[in-house]
Structure formats: C-alpha cells, structure tokens
Scaffold this active site. Sequence first.
Site, PDB file in Angstrom:
ATOM      1  N   HIS A 303      46.667  32.590  16.838  1.00 35.53           N
ATOM      2  CA  HIS A 303      46.329  33.354  18.040  1.00 35.53           C
ATOM      3  C   HIS A 303      46.651  34.811  17.802  1.00 35.53           C
ATOM      4  CE1 HIS A 303      46.173  34.589  22.243  1.00 35.53           C
ATOM      5  NE2 HIS A 303      45.407  33.531  22.392  1.00 35.53           N
ATOM      6  N   ASP A 360      43.421  25.320  22.502  1.00 34.68           N
ATOM      7  CA  ASP A 360      42.234  24.507  22.235  1.00 34.68           C
ATOM      8  C   ASP A 360      42.489  23.318  21.321  1.00 34.68           C
ATOM      9  OD1 ASP A 360      40.392  26.024  23.754  1.00 34.68           O
ATOM     10  OD2 ASP A 360      40.535  27.597  22.247  1.00 34.68           O
TER      11      ASP A 360
HETATM   12  C1  COA Z   1      42.579  33.055  16.964  1.00 33.65           C
HETATM   13  C2  COA Z   1      42.234  33.902  15.751  1.00 33.65           C
HETATM   14  C3  COA Z   1      40.758  34.357  15.881  1.00 33.65           C
HETATM   15  C4  COA Z   1      43.147  35.130  15.743  1.00 33.65           C
HETATM   16  O1  COA Z   1      42.688  35.986  14.774  1.00 33.65           O
HETATM   17  P1  COA Z   1      43.468  37.295  14.275  1.00 33.65           P
HETATM   18  O2  COA Z   1      44.547  37.669  15.213  1.00 33.65           O
HETATM   19  O3  COA Z   1      42.432  38.310  13.974  1.00 33.65           O
HETATM   20  O4  COA Z   1      44.209  36.796  12.961  1.00 33.65           O
HETATM   21  P2  COA Z   1      43.707  37.033  11.496  1.00 33.65           P
HETATM   22  O5  COA Z   1      42.308  36.547  11.361  1.00 33.65           O
HETATM   23  O6  COA Z   1      43.980  38.446  11.136  1.00 33.65           O
HETATM   24  O7  COA Z   1      44.678  36.070  10.677  1.00 33.65           O
HETATM   25  C5  COA Z   1      45.916  36.430  10.093  1.00 33.65           C
HETATM   26  C6  COA Z   1      46.108  35.579   8.838  1.00 33.65           C
HETATM   27  O8  COA Z   1      46.177  34.184   9.198  1.00 33.65           O
HETATM   28  C7  COA Z   1      45.067  33.460   8.654  1.00 33.65           C
HETATM   29  N1  COA Z   1      44.565  32.585   9.711  1.00 33.65           N
HETATM   30  C8  COA Z   1      44.474  32.905  11.045  1.00 33.65           C
HETATM   31  N2  COA Z   1      44.040  31.839  11.734  1.00 33.65           N
HETATM   32  C9  COA Z   1      43.878  30.845  10.836  1.00 33.65           C
HETATM   33  C10 COA Z   1      43.453  29.508  10.957  1.00 33.65           C
HETATM   34  N3  COA Z   1      43.136  29.005  12.151  1.00 33.65           N
HETATM   35  N4  COA Z   1      43.377  28.762   9.841  1.00 33.65           N
HETATM   36  C11 COA Z   1      43.703  29.288   8.643  1.00 33.65           C
HETATM   37  N5  COA Z   1      44.124  30.558   8.469  1.00 33.65           N
HETATM   38  C12 COA Z   1      44.203  31.320   9.547  1.00 33.65           C
HETATM   39  C13 COA Z   1      44.034  34.526   8.259  1.00 33.65           C
HETATM   40  O9  COA Z   1      43.212  34.070   7.234  1.00 33.65           O
HETATM   41  C14 COA Z   1      44.941  35.665   7.864  1.00 33.65           C
HETATM   42  O10 COA Z   1      45.457  35.383   6.584  1.00 33.65           O
HETATM   43  P3  COA Z   1      45.766  36.600   5.535  1.00 33.65           P
HETATM   44  O11 COA Z   1      46.838  37.432   6.204  1.00 33.65           O
HETATM   45  O12 COA Z   1      46.228  35.926   4.288  1.00 33.65           O
HETATM   46  O13 COA Z   1      44.465  37.339   5.365  1.00 33.65           O
HETATM   47  C15 COA Z   1      42.440  33.113  14.428  1.00 33.65           C
HETATM   48  O14 COA Z   1      43.780  32.661  14.347  1.00 33.65           O
HETATM   49  C16 COA Z   1      41.471  31.947  14.301  1.00 33.65           C
HETATM   50  O15 COA Z   1      40.358  32.117  13.766  1.00 33.65           O
HETATM   51  N6  COA Z   1      41.865  30.720  14.774  1.00 33.65           N
HETATM   52  C17 COA Z   1      40.962  29.589  14.759  1.00 33.65           C
HETATM   53  C18 COA Z   1      40.017  29.662  15.952  1.00 33.65           C
HETATM   54  C19 COA Z   1      40.716  29.335  17.247  1.00 33.65           C
HETATM   55  O16 COA Z   1      41.400  28.337  17.344  1.00 33.65           O
HETATM   56  N7  COA Z   1      40.464  30.177  18.255  1.00 33.65           N
HETATM   57  C20 COA Z   1      40.987  29.946  19.611  1.00 33.65           C
HETATM   58  C21 COA Z   1      41.990  30.978  20.000  1.00 33.65           C
HETATM   59  S1  COA Z   1      42.716  30.536  21.573  1.00 33.65           S
END
Ligand code: COA
Length: 425
Positions: A303, A360
């Site tokens: 998140h 979720d």
């Molecule tokens: C929620 C979300 C979009 C937040 O994104 P964000 O704050 O931009 O976080 P980032 O994409 O910068 O991720 C930070 C790190 O964690 C990793 N990461 C984040 N979510 C991840 C996941 N669900 N699975 C695997 N790796 C993940 C990224 O690859 C990144 O790794 P790095 O530092 O080695 O590059 C992201 O965690 C995600 O895609 N989750 C899955 C979708 C989801 O469940 N969304 C509902 C949110 S309520």
Amino acid sequence: MNSARLTLNGNEFELPTLVGEEGEVGIDIAKLRGSSGAITLDPGYGNTGSCRSAITFVDGEKGILRYRGIAIDELSADASFEEVSHLLIHGELPTESTLKSFTSALAANNDLPKEMVTMIDAFPKDGHPMGILAAMMAALSTFYPDADPDADLDGVVAGLMGRAMSIAALSYRKQKGLGPLPEIDPSVSYAANFLRLSHAESGKEYKPSKVLEHALDMLLIVHADHEQNCSTSTVRMVGSSQANIFASMAGGICGLWGPLHGGANQAVLEMLEQIQANGGDCTKHMELVKDKESGVRLMGFGHRVYKNFDPRATIMKKACDEVLGELGIEDPLLDIARKLEKIALDDDFFVKRKLYPNVDFYSGIVYRAMGIPTDMFTVMFALGRMPGWLAHWKELRDEGSRIHRPRQIYTGYQARPYVPVADRG
Ligand SMILES: CC(C)(COP(=O)(O)OP(=O)(O)OC[C@H]1O[C@@H](n2cnc3c(N)ncnc32)[C@H](O)[C@@H]1OP(=O)(O)O)[C@@H](O)C(=O)NCCC(=O)NCCS
C-alpha cells in the site's frame, strides 16, 4: 510563524509551514513559483498534499484509519453503512430521526428511468459491470440535469447512492438472466436491499441471511473513504472544473477500476484461482513475484500509505473467517490466501519493502461467499466508496477550490520549424 527555507541558485526563499490536527507537517509551496520561478516535481504525488481535508485521517505507520475522528474498528463493529455515509458527508453521526429520513430517501430514490434500463440491457452480456456503472453514472446527468446539490444535498446524495445500487444490481441480474429489478423494500438496510435486488428470482422474494447482510454492511463501511487515493483525487480533480456531480462520480468510478486500486479485489481472486488451477503451489507463485523480471505482483499486498498493517485488512480477515464459518463454507481459495500471507510475512523480500495484506486481499473471498461474481467485486467497492467521494466533492465545493491544474517539467523538443510533407525524408 514556522517556515522552511529553500536555497535556489544562491537565492533564499522562506516557505510557510503548517501542522495538521494529528501533527503532520506540510510546507506550503502555493507561492513558490511566483517568488522563485521554480516548481516541485513529485511523480505519483507521494509527497504532495493536494488539499486540506477534515474527513478521514490515515496514519500509515501506525495502521490508523478514522472517519471524522472515529476509528474504523468501532464503526465497522457498531455502525450501519447509512450512519457512516451521513457521518462522512455531513461530519456528524445522524440523530435517530435524521437517520430514518436518510434511509427512507435512499429507498425512495433508487428508480431508474426506463431508457436507462434499456441502455443497460443493450451492453454486451459479458461487458464489465464497472464500464456499465461508469457509463450509467454519467448518463444520470442527462436524466436529472436539474439535480442541484446546493439546494438539496440529501436528495441528490440519495438519488446517486440509491441509483448506483440499482445500476449495479441490474447489471448483475443481466449477467445472470434474472430479469427486471424487484421493488425496493424501504424497511430494510441498504446492504439487505442490494442483496435482495441482486439475487431475487423473478416474482420471488429473497431474504438475505443476517450474516450476509451484516458482512456486506461492514464491507461497505470499510471501503467508505480513504482520504486522497486515486479515485477520490479524480473526483476532486473533475469536480474542480465545476463539472456536475454525476460526471465527478463517474470519474471516480473509472479511477477505481484499475488493478492497482479498487480493481485489486478482482485481481486477487483471479490470482488465487490461477494458483489453484496450477495445482496450488504457492511457493512457485511467490518465486515469480520476487523475480522482478516477471512483472508479477502479489495482488492484495502493499500500500502506498500503510507500511505496517492495513487496519481494514485485519477487519476483513476476521469477517472472512466469520462469514465462511457461519455459512459452513470451506473455500480452498482461503487456504491458498492464508498460505501466501504466511510465506510473505516470513520472507525478507516482503518484510524489507513493508508489504502487508491490504483491504483487497480477503474481501473477494467474502464476496464469493455472498454469491457475488468476481467481475462485480470492484462495483461493490464503488458502492461503498460513494459516500466518501460525495463527502470530498462537497468539501471541495464548500471551500471554493480553484481548478486543479498541475504543472510539468517539459522534456520534449525545443522550438523547431514545421517541415512540409514533401520535404520529409
Ligand atoms: C498498492 C501499490 C500500487 C502501491 O504502490 P507504490 O506505493 O507505488 O509502491 P511501489 O510500486 O513503489 O513498490 C515499492 C517496492 O515494493 C514492491 N512491491 C510493491 N507492491 C508489491 C506487490 N504487491 N508484490 C510484489 N512487489 C511489490 C515494488 O516492486 C517495489 O520494489 P523495489 O523497491 O525493489 O522496486 C502496490 O503495492 C501494488 O501494486 N500492490 C498490488 C495491487 C493492490 O493490491 N492494490 C490495492 C491497494 S489497496
């Protein structure tokens, strides 16, 4: 007044600071460009406050979520979705009589113009219900062009939430071939009415069990607001142009649809089903997730704000156990979800990146137990989020916000001449 000092190209600029009710510090850069000529760059807005808001407080480090000061644990345990909607939109819990009139307004305003029923029928049978909801939400503006939230906020809110429920239920009925919407029952809750409108077979009454009604009520509450997330910021962005309230809500629905936001609940279920179809090997899936080249994420994990735990996930996991337990359902997908969670919580890849289950991760399993199909999950989220969007839309209007118009750092060509087609190589 406290301030921050910025040194830019040898010049010093004083920037006022402000402190929120819960101690968070902000640097006010509203006059930065005017005084220095510079702008800030923050792709993804991870460090940018877009507004001041008195609606919802989230502390991602401590796992706190409060609507108008009241903890989500208390609201999800003791309040109804109707009460929470009133709380978010008006700032206070309703009195008994206000609650009564809000609840009856919701039931009295769920009718759909017959042309909209025809339109819903005209969508492809397997058309995604989020596409239908977004289109129909915008279409409402053409049938109710005189809806005036400034003159009758509660009437407009009831019409929006009531009709969103009908659109959602009708698109579900269309998928299942269940025929026209039954009459609403003004004596039961929003959650019970949604289940009735969705599941009742033609000409027959459907009385949802108390377990399902309570679980849906709780799911709607848990989704009702989450401060400046992608869909809510979209509602504010669209609303800032003074587009009508239906157009603003339609924008929010589209923002919610994506798998990184509300669409994650559908993506989680599809991921669990895929692991099941591949023999249930969770370890193999987790290896794929950890391989950055694969582009596979553990859906329902991570998140932007919560870096410790998501309090909504804790509530959801408990609800999942209760609903399945009380209904006597054994869902193999729940076992897979539990295994994935366990592996993730013990694995350095996830621990280091502070990736925990989000709202979720378990919600889809509860929706499944309710007989709601996977492609309707995000629609359920949208129904729950509607009062939050409405509260933010109202707050934006009340404060007379300027049109939202970010700037950019331009990275394209500098000025160059037009070349006539005959002279291009
Ligand atoms: C929620 C979300 C979009 C937040 O994104 P964000 O704050 O931009 O976080 P980032 O994409 O910068 O991720 C930070 C790190 O964690 C990793 N990461 C984040 N979510 C991840 C996941 N669900 N699975 C695997 N790796 C993940 C990224 O690859 C990144 O790794 P790095 O530092 O080695 O590059 C992201 O965690 C995600 O895609 N989750 C899955 C979708 C989801 O469940 N969304 C509902 C949110 S309520």
